[in-house]
Write a protein that holds these residues in place. Structure first.
Motif, short mmCIF file in Angstrom:
data_model
loop_
_atom_site.label_atom_id
_atom_site.label_comp_id
_atom_site.label_asym_id
_atom_site.label_seq_id
_atom_site.Cartn_x
_atom_site.Cartn_y
_atom_site.Cartn_z
N PRO A 199 5.10 51.03 29.16
CA PRO A 199 5.94 52.18 29.54
C PRO A 199 6.76 51.88 30.78
O PRO A 199 6.33 51.12 31.66
N MET A 200 7.94 52.45 30.85
CA MET A 200 8.82 52.27 32.00
C MET A 200 9.43 53.60 32.40
O MET A 200 9.58 54.50 31.57
N SER A 201 9.81 53.68 33.66
CA SER A 201 10.48 54.88 34.15
C SER A 201 11.96 54.81 33.83
O SER A 201 12.57 53.74 33.91
N ASN A 202 12.53 55.94 33.45
CA ASN A 202 13.96 55.99 33.17
C ASN A 202 14.79 55.89 34.44
O ASN A 202 15.98 55.62 34.40
N ARG A 203 14.15 56.10 35.59
CA ARG A 203 14.83 55.99 36.87
C ARG A 203 14.89 54.52 37.26
O ARG A 203 13.88 53.81 37.24
N ASN A 204 16.07 54.03 37.61
CA ASN A 204 16.27 52.62 37.97
C ASN A 204 15.76 51.70 36.86
O ASN A 204 15.11 50.68 37.12
N LEU A 205 16.09 52.06 35.63
CA LEU A 205 15.58 51.32 34.47
C LEU A 205 16.02 49.86 34.49
O LEU A 205 15.23 48.96 34.18
N VAL A 263 10.74 54.08 27.56
CA VAL A 263 10.85 55.13 28.58
C VAL A 263 10.11 56.35 28.04
O VAL A 263 9.81 56.44 26.85
N SER A 264 9.79 57.28 28.90
CA SER A 264 9.00 58.44 28.50
C SER A 264 9.75 59.26 27.45
O SER A 264 10.89 59.68 27.70
N ASP A 282 14.93 52.80 24.38
CA ASP A 282 15.33 53.94 25.21
C ASP A 282 15.86 55.09 24.37
O ASP A 282 16.55 55.97 24.87
N GLU A 336 13.89 47.92 36.91
CA GLU A 336 12.52 47.80 36.43
C GLU A 336 12.44 46.82 35.27
O GLU A 336 11.50 46.02 35.17
#
Length: 256
Positions: A203-209, A174-175, A144, A212
């Motif tokens: 890849p994962m979203s930083n939102r609700n990491l 994360v992006s 991250d 996820e």
């Protein structure tokens, strides 16, 4: 250089078997273990007189010293101090704190069992695991872009990199925000490919990491989550912490 490993002897005292500790770190030639008593650093329960606590502590310490001698392990114990800072001070000079076992029954009380803010302020990486003899089958690295995550990874590799070379590694990213972060991500992949035979990236979203991350890990068999200070937020979430234990995950993290 000697590796200095901390561990709580009274978190789950019936499960403290130094032979398991010795086997987990059998590949580390120069190592020492330092035990600490949570009772010394948290408030004493009102219904348990201090004299009884001290008696039980002395018996447990004596038993562990006998076992350590039979295994030829270097072991010592942190003495409690009135200001309570000796544990955190010791952690700043340690290489790792090992907490075991992490189970469904005790993970929800993990934060309450340790001194206040211990997991936020501890000065060395922490390895939380259910089974020391077989702690993980796959490795998940949360990238991250926080320096603490890289510190955790370097520590994990120092202890277990060579022994885990044939295990599958997945980098969860994360992006990236800018070009330097993109280049750092590429360097990390290249770096790990030199150590491990099977390296992937997801890849994962930083939102609700946190959610996820745990949702992805639930699909795997006995993963270890290698991550930075984001682990503290995860551990403080009782629902997610419960899922970590229920799905036999380990966590290896660093604050620094």
């Amino acid at each position: 250089m000697k590796k200095h490993i901390l561990f709580p002897v009274d978190f789950q005292p019936a499960h403290v078997h130094l032979a398991d500790y010795a086997q987990l770190f059998s590949h580390v030639d120069n190592k020492s273990f330092t035990g600490f008593f949570l009772k010394d650093f948290v408030k004493h329960p009102k219904n348990k007189p201090v004299t009884n606590l001290e008696t039980g502590k002395a018996d447990l310490q004596s038993s562990l010293e006998v076992e350590a001698k039979s295994l030829n392990l270097d072991i010592s114990f942190i003495k409690s101090q009135a200001n309570g800072n000796s544990l955190l001070n010791q952690s700043k000079f340690a290489d790792l704190a090992l907490i075991n076992p992490i189970t469904h029954d005790n993970i929800r009380y993990l934060i309450e069992s340790f001194p206040e803010h211990f997991f936020e302020e501890v000065g060395c990486p922490i390895f939380l695991s259910e089974d020391l003899l077989d702690p993980y089958d796959e490795i998940l690295v949360l990238f991250d872009y926080d320096q603490s995550g890289l510190a955790a990874l370097k520590s994990f590799l120092a202890f277990f990199g060579k022994q885990s070379a044939n295990k599958k590694v997945t980098i969860l990213t994360v992006s990236p925000d800018d070009a330097p972060e993109i280049h750092l991500e590429k360097y990390l992949v290249s770096y790990l490919q030199k150590i491990f035979t099977d390296v992937g990236i997801v890849p994962m979203s930083n939102r609700n990491l946190d959610n996820e991350l745990v949702s992805y890990a639930e699909k795997l068999k006995k993963p270890v989550l290698v991550m930075g200070r984001a682990a503290v937020h995860l551990l403080n979430n009782s629902e997610l912490a419960g899922k970590v234990a229920d799905h036999h995950m380990s966590i290896f993290y660093s604050n620094n």
